[in-house]
Design a protein around this motif. Structure first.
Motif, PDB file in Angstrom:
ATOM      1  N   ALA A 122       9.397   2.762   1.171  1.00  0.00           N
ATOM      2  CA  ALA A 122       8.840   3.331  -0.059  1.00  0.00           C
ATOM      3  C   ALA A 122       9.161   4.825  -0.154  1.00  0.00           C
ATOM      4  CB  ALA A 122       7.336   3.100  -0.113  1.00  0.00           C
ATOM      5  N   GLU A 123       8.964   5.544   0.961  1.00  0.00           N
ATOM      6  CA  GLU A 123       9.242   6.987   0.955  1.00  0.00           C
ATOM      7  C   GLU A 123      10.739   7.247   0.744  1.00  0.00           C
ATOM      8  OE1 GLU A 123       7.131   5.494   2.898  1.00  0.00           O
ATOM      9  OE2 GLU A 123       5.513   6.797   3.585  1.00  0.00           O
ATOM     10  N   CYS A 124      11.568   6.426   1.395  1.00  0.00           N
ATOM     11  CA  CYS A 124      13.027   6.574   1.219  1.00  0.00           C
ATOM     12  C   CYS A 124      13.384   6.378  -0.254  1.00  0.00           C
ATOM     13  CB  CYS A 124      13.785   5.542   2.063  1.00  0.00           C
ATOM     14  SG  CYS A 124      13.651   5.791   3.838  1.00  0.00           S
ATOM     15  N   GLU A 125      12.768   5.365  -0.854  1.00  0.00           N
ATOM     16  CA  GLU A 125      13.103   5.039  -2.236  1.00  0.00           C
ATOM     17  C   GLU A 125      12.704   6.167  -3.176  1.00  0.00           C
ATOM     18  OE1 GLU A 125      12.345   0.894  -3.063  1.00  0.00           O
ATOM     19  OE2 GLU A 125      12.236   1.335  -5.209  1.00  0.00           O
ATOM     20  N   VAL A 126      11.547   6.754  -2.907  1.00  0.00           N
ATOM     21  CA  VAL A 126      11.097   7.857  -3.774  1.00  0.00           C
ATOM     22  C   VAL A 126      12.069   9.025  -3.691  1.00  0.00           C
ATOM     23  CG1 VAL A 126       9.313   9.629  -4.024  1.00  0.00           C
ATOM     24  CG2 VAL A 126       8.673   7.245  -3.799  1.00  0.00           C
ATOM     25  N   LEU A 135      21.486   4.033 -12.077  1.00  0.00           N
ATOM     26  CA  LEU A 135      22.097   3.242 -11.008  1.00  0.00           C
ATOM     27  C   LEU A 135      21.031   2.429 -10.283  1.00  0.00           C
ATOM     28  CD1 LEU A 135      24.762   5.379  -9.101  1.00  0.00           C
ATOM     29  CD2 LEU A 135      25.064   3.212 -10.250  1.00  0.00           C
ATOM     30  N   SER A 136      21.334   1.157 -10.071  1.00  0.00           N
ATOM     31  CA  SER A 136      20.373   0.302  -9.368  1.00  0.00           C
ATOM     32  C   SER A 136      20.281   0.719  -7.908  1.00  0.00           C
ATOM     33  CB  SER A 136      20.820  -1.157  -9.446  1.00  0.00           C
ATOM     34  OG  SER A 136      20.085  -1.925  -8.524  1.00  0.00           O
ATOM     35  N   LEU A 137      19.051   0.835  -7.422  1.00  0.00           N
ATOM     36  CA  LEU A 137      18.866   1.219  -6.025  1.00  0.00           C
ATOM     37  C   LEU A 137      18.783   0.006  -5.110  1.00  0.00           C
ATOM     38  CD1 LEU A 137      16.262   4.122  -6.324  1.00  0.00           C
ATOM     39  CD2 LEU A 137      18.713   4.286  -5.954  1.00  0.00           C
ATOM     40  N   SER A 138      18.635  -1.181  -5.705  1.00  0.00           N
ATOM     41  CA  SER A 138      18.389  -2.351  -4.859  1.00  0.00           C
ATOM     42  C   SER A 138      19.560  -3.331  -4.801  1.00  0.00           C
ATOM     43  CB  SER A 138      17.130  -3.082  -5.357  1.00  0.00           C
ATOM     44  OG  SER A 138      17.292  -3.424  -6.706  1.00  0.00           O
ATOM     45  N   ASN A 142      22.049   2.895   2.008  1.00  0.00           N
ATOM     46  CA  ASN A 142      23.255   3.687   2.239  1.00  0.00           C
ATOM     47  C   ASN A 142      22.960   5.190   2.215  1.00  0.00           C
ATOM     48  OD1 ASN A 142      26.036   2.432   2.586  1.00  0.00           O
ATOM     49  ND2 ASN A 142      25.113   1.068   1.072  1.00  0.00           N
ATOM     50  N   LEU A 143      22.109   5.589   1.296  1.00  0.00           N
ATOM     51  CA  LEU A 143      21.795   7.018   1.191  1.00  0.00           C
ATOM     52  C   LEU A 143      21.184   7.546   2.488  1.00  0.00           C
ATOM     53  CD1 LEU A 143      20.273   7.278  -2.411  1.00  0.00           C
ATOM     54  CD2 LEU A 143      22.421   8.220  -1.649  1.00  0.00           C
ATOM     55  N   PHE A 144      20.340   6.733   3.103  1.00  0.00           N
ATOM     56  CA  PHE A 144      19.601   7.200   4.285  1.00  0.00           C
ATOM     57  C   PHE A 144      20.205   6.728   5.605  1.00  0.00           C
ATOM     58  CE2 PHE A 144      16.505   7.996   1.043  1.00  0.00           C
ATOM     59  CZ  PHE A 144      15.776   9.070   1.527  1.00  0.00           C
ATOM     60  N   LEU A 145      21.342   6.034   5.537  1.00  0.00           N
ATOM     61  CA  LEU A 145      21.880   5.423   6.753  1.00  0.00           C
ATOM     62  C   LEU A 145      22.000   6.443   7.890  1.00  0.00           C
ATOM     63  CD1 LEU A 145      22.866   2.696   7.774  1.00  0.00           C
ATOM     64  CD2 LEU A 145      25.185   3.393   7.250  1.00  0.00           C
ATOM     65  N   GLY A 146      21.393   6.108   9.000  1.00  0.00           N
ATOM     66  CA  GLY A 146      21.428   6.991  10.165  1.00  0.00           C
ATOM     67  C   GLY A 146      20.315   8.027  10.174  1.00  0.00           C
ATOM     68  N   ARG A 147      19.628   8.178   9.046  1.00  0.00           N
ATOM     69  CA  ARG A 147      18.548   9.180   8.970  1.00  0.00           C
ATOM     70  C   ARG A 147      17.323   8.593   8.286  1.00  0.00           C
ATOM     71  NH1 ARG A 147      20.803  14.931   6.946  1.00  0.00           N
ATOM     72  NH2 ARG A 147      22.759  15.027   8.057  1.00  0.00           N
ATOM     73  N   GLU A 148      17.066   7.328   8.510  1.00  0.00           N
ATOM     74  CA  GLU A 148      15.950   6.669   7.837  1.00  0.00           C
ATOM     75  C   GLU A 148      14.621   7.337   8.196  1.00  0.00           C
ATOM     76  OE1 GLU A 148      18.170   5.142   9.715  1.00  0.00           O
ATOM     77  OE2 GLU A 148      19.334   4.028   8.246  1.00  0.00           O
ATOM     78  N   LEU A 149      13.727   7.318   7.244  1.00  0.00           N
ATOM     79  CA  LEU A 149      12.364   7.766   7.528  1.00  0.00           C
ATOM     80  C   LEU A 149      11.670   6.581   8.174  1.00  0.00           C
ATOM     81  CD1 LEU A 149      11.650   9.364   4.020  1.00  0.00           C
ATOM     82  CD2 LEU A 149      12.561  10.496   6.055  1.00  0.00           C
ATOM     83  N   THR A 150      11.169   6.758   9.376  1.00  0.00           N
ATOM     84  CA  THR A 150      10.579   5.618  10.088  1.00  0.00           C
ATOM     85  C   THR A 150       9.162   5.924  10.528  1.00  0.00           C
ATOM     86  OG1 THR A 150      11.504   6.400  12.172  1.00  0.00           O
ATOM     87  CG2 THR A 150      12.788   4.767  10.970  1.00  0.00           C
ATOM     88  N   ARG A 209       0.842  -1.204   0.000  1.00  0.00           N
ATOM     89  CA  ARG A 209       0.000   0.000   0.000  1.00  0.00           C
ATOM     90  C   ARG A 209       0.879   1.258   0.000  1.00  0.00           C
ATOM     91  NH1 ARG A 209      -2.825   2.823   4.022  1.00  0.00           N
ATOM     92  NH2 ARG A 209      -1.754   1.592   5.567  1.00  0.00           N
ATOM     93  N   ARG A 210       1.938   1.215   0.806  1.00  0.00           N
ATOM     94  CA  ARG A 210       2.847   2.369   0.875  1.00  0.00           C
ATOM     95  C   ARG A 210       3.525   2.618  -0.466  1.00  0.00           C
ATOM     96  NH1 ARG A 210       6.123   1.838   6.553  1.00  0.00           N
ATOM     97  NH2 ARG A 210       4.615   2.881   7.864  1.00  0.00           N
ATOM     98  N   ARG A 211       3.970   1.547  -1.084  1.00  0.00           N
ATOM     99  CA  ARG A 211       4.660   1.704  -2.375  1.00  0.00           C
ATOM    100  C   ARG A 211       3.708   2.276  -3.418  1.00  0.00           C
ATOM    101  NH1 ARG A 211       9.652  -0.391  -2.788  1.00  0.00           N
ATOM    102  NH2 ARG A 211       9.619  -0.399  -5.049  1.00  0.00           N
ATOM    103  N   ARG A 212       2.478   1.763  -3.403  1.00  0.00           N
ATOM    104  CA  ARG A 212       1.504   2.255  -4.395  1.00  0.00           C
ATOM    105  C   ARG A 212       1.157   3.710  -4.131  1.00  0.00           C
ATOM    106  NH1 ARG A 212      -2.142  -3.006  -5.497  1.00  0.00           N
ATOM    107  NH2 ARG A 212      -0.900  -3.732  -7.252  1.00  0.00           N
ATOM    108  N   ARG A 213       1.067   4.061  -2.850  1.00  0.00           N
ATOM    109  CA  ARG A 213       0.682   5.426  -2.483  1.00  0.00           C
ATOM    110  C   ARG A 213       1.697   6.452  -2.997  1.00  0.00           C
ATOM    111  NH1 ARG A 213      -0.707   5.575   3.549  1.00  0.00           N
ATOM    112  NH2 ARG A 213       1.535   5.749   3.765  1.00  0.00           N
ATOM    113  N   VAL A 214       2.978   6.042  -2.987  1.00  0.00           N
ATOM    114  CA  VAL A 214       3.994   7.000  -3.459  1.00  0.00           C
ATOM    115  C   VAL A 214       4.327   6.787  -4.940  1.00  0.00           C
ATOM    116  CG1 VAL A 214       5.016   7.357  -1.198  1.00  0.00           C
ATOM    117  CG2 VAL A 214       5.906   5.545  -2.673  1.00  0.00           C
ATOM    118  N   GLY A 215       3.553   5.930  -5.581  1.00  0.00           N
ATOM    119  CA  GLY A 215       3.686   5.774  -7.029  1.00  0.00           C
ATOM    120  C   GLY A 215       4.780   4.825  -7.480  1.00  0.00           C
ATOM    121  N   LEU A 216       5.223   3.929  -6.584  1.00  0.00           N
ATOM    122  CA  LEU A 216       6.249   2.958  -6.981  1.00  0.00           C
ATOM    123  C   LEU A 216       5.598   1.689  -7.518  1.00  0.00           C
ATOM    124  CD1 LEU A 216       8.760   3.264  -4.000  1.00  0.00           C
ATOM    125  CD2 LEU A 216       9.079   4.094  -6.325  1.00  0.00           C
ATOM    126  N   GLU A 217       6.324   1.036  -8.394  1.00  0.00           N
ATOM    127  CA  GLU A 217       5.813  -0.211  -8.977  1.00  0.00           C
ATOM    128  C   GLU A 217       5.808  -1.326  -7.922  1.00  0.00           C
ATOM    129  OE1 GLU A 217       8.028  -1.494 -12.328  1.00  0.00           O
ATOM    130  OE2 GLU A 217       7.624   0.318 -13.468  1.00  0.00           O
TER     131      GLU A 217
END
Lengths: 399, 271
Positions: free
Chosen positions: B137-141, B155-158, B117-125, A198-206
């Motif tokens: 998901a928010e971190c990835e966006v 660049l691959s994020l995963s 790695n990008l968010f290490l120590g400052r993750e959105l939780t 749900r979170r991924r979809r909400r932010v528009g991720l596949e």
């Protein structure tokens, strides 16, 4: 502005890359299947529900110990005192119950807290003085062995029959209740997966519904259902097995989903980078040792319940005996790296199942205990060797 | 002998220099016991410019950068951020003032992927009730936004960063430094141990940071290629003090090296 070359573009991961990450458990699973096929051929009894239920029960204590130890191994440390913590906390709780009449409902949680406290003492010593955890926990383990002997009565044993502690090992959850436990477990997993989706979809991720939702849910539900069918065909789910399953679920959540879990992996791989990123490395390390100590105490409770008492033998005896070695071996066979930063929660289950299968299968074949130790030792070396061979062949370091 | 450029000039691109430097360190002194590492060193960094700090081993450039990044506290001297006096005595002080550092070892965790790695120590939780569950998901966006802004979308994020090339890892480290929108980025030897093509990509990426209005400080030994070709201003340090200051476009590698080792040629080219 810059654009990176096409060679850096995302591509489908190779089988070698998958073996180093998502499919890291595959060789262990294949090994386990091979072992099972071997023992099925050797013994008619091996695949009976009664024996499989026994096998699971036998694997529980080592599995729980390995699960706790994993947290310490992940931060590139080791705790050689977990077997001693297991023994001394079991003896303390038995002494409280038998000699002082303390209710098990109070004494058992106290022993878990004590285990966690002892674990955190090791970590604080490692953090403050800088002595390697190998040395600190080796020394602490021997000291705890001495305390354990001092706490025991002249008979060298506290019997726990009739105290209520024995009910932990004797209780089973059968029939519809077993299925209810299965349904609750699957429901929690589904909630977790669906909230991520749900979170991924909400932010528009596949989101790949097959890979992210259907596959993990169906596989978990199937494995759980087979286990329930087999266990129900005997006497139901033994409570220790259920406790192990709950701990696995909790551990998996912590390692995969939480900030604390991520920091364990980060510290294990590059503690300096973690420190520079603002992570309080000593605090995380202390928590890892405390978890290992607390979980070792839980294993101690289950073991004392199964043996209906505690004594010199609790915690594997002086030096930790085979309990310590098998706990470390289970974690490593399951895929936890002794060099930190690598290992998934199912390692504790898989490793314990491998060791439990060898023990159970060879017992059924009438093979002596000495041979069982030899086989377990060789399997440990084999598991780590396969890991290294895969790294060399694929050129992929496993993470 | 010290020579200062009258005003910094970007080599190319839309430099957004203003008269007030983003950060300004003046007359910095720093000793470690009997070792006098910095003897009145100074450096200004303006928005949109890339300043190279060069010098022989022991010249004081690393110490000056560490003072800038809050790793070492200066014994004396002035530290100003956008014209106002600032106290920067810890790395977190520097972070709060918008100063990000990319260390030579990159400080990446090889077993974690790019987002982690990008968010290490400052993750959105999420809520602490659930143990601080990471909002992946928010971190990835946000990671995708930053990577896209830096033209690193491919660049691959995963993938674990340990499975990436040296240049890609350097890019991840730089992307991490700009994730939290700093004003100044300090890079320690960003092109060391990279192939020529990977070093050029990293140089281009650093230029893109300056083009976006950030001040960039680079410590580098790659005088003949990176420093001369990819920076705007060169501060040469010797024996803990400024020995020379050049506009990069006006000098050759030989002239910079000469200033580093104590020769006179080229010292007054700046300004």
């Amino acid at each position: 502005m810059v654009s990176i070359p096409a060679s850096a573009a995302p591509k489908r991961r190779t089988f070698g890359e998958l073996l180093g990450s998502d499919l890291r458990a595959l060789p262990v699973v294949i090994g386990l299947v091979v072992l099972w096929i071997f023992f099925v051929v050797q013994s008619d009894v091996f695949l009976t529900p009664r024996n499989l239920s026994n096998l699971l029960l036998q694997s529980t204590v080592v599995g729980i110990m390995a699960l706790g130890l994993m947290f310490v191994l992940l931060v590139r440390e080791i705790d050689l005192s977990i077997a001693a913590i297991h023994g001394v906390t079991a003896v303390v709780s038995a002494k409280l119950i038998v000699e002082y009449g303390v209710s098990p409902l109070l004494a058992l949680p106290l022993s878990v807290i004590l285990g966690a406290a002892v674990g955190s003492v090791s970590a604080r010593w490692v953090n403050w003085i800088g002595v390697p955890s190998f040395v600190v926990t080796l020394g602490l383990g021997l000291a705890l062995n001495g305390i354990q002997l001092l706490l025991l009565p002249a008979t060298a044993r506290f019997g726990l029959m009739g105290t209520g502690v024995e009910l932990i090992a004797q209780t089973t959850i059968d029939g519809i209740y077993a299925w209810l436990a299965w349904a609750i477990g699957i429901a929690f997993l589904a909630l977790l997966i669906l909230s991520s989706v749900r979170r991924r979809r909400r932010v528009g991720l596949e989101v790949s519904v097959i890979h992210s939702v259907v596959l993990p849910l169906v596989v978990s539900a199937l494995i759980g259902a087979v286990a329930v069918v087999v266990l129900n065909a005997n006497q139901g789910i033994p409570l220790p097995v259920l406790i192990f399953a709950v701990l696995l679920g909790l551990g998996g959540y912590v390692l995969n989903e939480t900030q604390f879990g991520l920091y364990l992996y980060a510290i294990g791989n590059n503690a300096e980078a973690a420190r520079r990123a603002g992570i309080k490395v000593p605090r995380i390390r202390t928590a890892a040792f405390a978890i290992a100590g607390g979980v070792a105490a839980i294993a101690g409770i289950i073991a004392s319940s199964r043996t209906l008492g505690v004594g010199v033998f609790s915690g594997g005896g002086v030096g930790g005996g085979t309990l310590l070695l098998e706990s470390i071996a289970a974690a490593v066979i399951g895929g936890v790296s002794l060099f930190g930063g690598r290992g998934a929660i199912h390692a504790a289950l898989l490793g314990a199942l491998v060791i439990g299968t060898v023990q159970n299968g060879l017992n059924l074949m009438g093979v002596k205990n000495e041979v069982r130790l030899i086989v377990t030792g060789l399997l440990l070396v084999l598991a780590v060797s396969i890991d290294k061979i895969i790294e060399k062949l694929t050129g992929q370091q496993a993470y | 002998m010290t020579a200062q450029a009258d005003e910094p000039s970007a080599r190319d691109g839309p430099a957004t220099n203003s008269s007030v430097p983003l950060i300004s360190l003046r007359n910095i002194q720093k000793s470690f016991g009997s070792v006098h590492a910095l003897r009145g060193a100074s450096v200004d960094v303006h928005a949109g410019e890339i300043v190279a700090l060069v010098g022989d081993n022991g010249a004081g450039k690393s110490t000056l950068v560490k003072v800038m990044a809050g790793v070492h506290a200066a014994d004396s001297g002035e530290y100003e951020i956008e014209g106002r006096p600032a106290i920067v005595r810890t790395p977190s002080d520097a972070t709060k003032h918008g100063i990000a550092t990319v260390y030579q070892d990159l400080a990446l965790c090889n077993n974690l992927d790019a987002v982690q790695n990008l968010f290490l120590g400052r993750e959105l939780t999420g809520s602490r009730l659930f143990g601080g569950r990471i909002r992946r998901a928010e971190c990835e966006v946000r990671a995708r936004e930053v990577m896209s802004r830096m033209r690193l979308s491919n660049l691959s994020l995963s993938r674990p960063v340990g499975a990436m090339s040296g240049g890609q890892r350097q890019n991840i480290a730089i992307a991490r430094s700009v994730l939290w929108k700093p004003k100044v980025v300090i890079l320690d030897e960003p092109t060391a141990a990279l192939s020529h093509s990977a070093a050029q990509q990293v140089a281009d990426l650093i230029r893109s940071l300056a083009d976006d209005g950030l001040g960039v400080v680079v410590v580098s030994h790659d005088i003949h290629h990176f420093v001369v070709n990819s920076t705007d201003r060169i501060e040469v340090m010797r024996l803990g003090a400024n020995a020379a200051s050049f506009r990069s476009k006006d000098v050759t590698g030989e002239m910079v090296v000469n200033a580093m080792v104590g020769g006179n040629e080229g010292v007054n080219l700046a300004g």
